[in-house]
Design a protein around this motif. Sequence first.
Motif, PDB file in Angstrom:
ATOM      1  N   ILE A 167      -2.948  -1.998  -8.776  1.00 45.34           N
ATOM      2  CA  ILE A 167      -2.028  -2.181  -9.901  1.00 45.34           C
ATOM      3  C   ILE A 167      -1.259  -3.487  -9.738  1.00 45.34           C
ATOM      4  N   GLU A 171      -8.571   1.152 -11.040  1.00 44.70           N
ATOM      5  CA  GLU A 171      -7.315   1.624 -11.630  1.00 44.70           C
ATOM      6  C   GLU A 171      -6.266   1.952 -10.582  1.00 44.70           C
ATOM      7  N   ASN A 172      -6.673   2.042  -9.314  1.00 44.28           N
ATOM      8  CA  ASN A 172      -5.704   2.278  -8.234  1.00 44.28           C
ATOM      9  C   ASN A 172      -5.147   0.982  -7.645  1.00 44.28           C
ATOM     10  N   TYR A 204      -0.327  -2.015  -4.781  1.00 43.72           N
ATOM     11  CA  TYR A 204       0.459  -2.727  -5.780  1.00 43.72           C
ATOM     12  C   TYR A 204       0.471  -4.203  -5.407  1.00 43.72           C
ATOM     13  N   LYS A 216      -2.628   3.985  -3.421  1.00 46.20           N
ATOM     14  CA  LYS A 216      -2.691   2.922  -4.404  1.00 46.20           C
ATOM     15  C   LYS A 216      -2.222   1.618  -3.768  1.00 46.20           C
ATOM     16  N   LYS A 271       0.861  -1.185   0.000  1.00 51.16           N
ATOM     17  CA  LYS A 271       0.000   0.000   0.000  1.00 51.16           C
ATOM     18  C   LYS A 271       0.894   1.230   0.000  1.00 51.16           C
TER      19      LYS A 271
END
Length: 287
Positions: A262, A259-260, A234, A232, A228
């Motif tokens: 990833i 979209e946040n 990942y 966002k 985090k």
Amino acid sequence: MNKIYISSLKEASVLRDNLSEVSVTYEILRNTKDIWVRDFMPIPLHRKAFDGQPLYAIYRYWPNYLDDEPENDDDVYYITNQPDACRNIKIDHKHCVDLGLTFDGGNYVDCGDKAIITDKVFGENPNLSHEEVIRRLEATFRQEIIIIPWIPVKDDRFGHSDGFVQYVHGNKVLLYTPLEWVSDAERLMHERIEEILKRHGLKVVHLNVQPDHNVEKDNTWAYINFLKLNGKIYVPSANPKYDVDICNQIAEVYEMPIENVIMVNMDAELLKLGGALHCCTWTKEID
């Protein structure tokens, strides 16, 4: 705002490249002997030092999975000295509180006023009673300490809580939950973890994954080991069959746009060694 640090070792070069591909900016940690920086770096505390600077918990990093054969010095070589790793990132002793325990940073999941830690911490401090270990944890972190069980299995000899659970917000946590089990012991361990978390007032949401036990190394365990960072998330890519569904689950739980969330390609060699994005990164608050 936070920034992340990654080891300068060549073993982390693919990870650094993959994070750059998704526009993650990172700093380099020097003086490291291993890539699992989360485990040996200080842990940020929820209070400031006397001069207003961030305060950190320091500890003795001497994990038994790197020292279970005292006559074998090969693994001990990989034990990073914490002060060496902190030397170039402006963390000095006056901004640190000594936990007074042998500990791993990966065995700490910050849940606001609570912290989740596996019972492996007791085995790493055999000269202290369980009560004294918890007292030291509470005195340093000033959080309610939630101890969850861990059993060593083939894919997890580390016993870190960040391999099971992630904090969401409020009283909500996300728990890694395989839909199929390799063994009854693992299933019972996860059921016990959920029971303990609920008893401490946490709402448990499941990250449901479908391991393929016909594949020698499925790696679906890695999904919970996400990073985090600044609004966002990942997520380490573990299995192309499930990547999209996992991202959708995480976006729904964290109530954020898809979209946040990833997906990040992972170096297969890192996954083989038992770690993913959270293990390989260390987060530092910046002004």
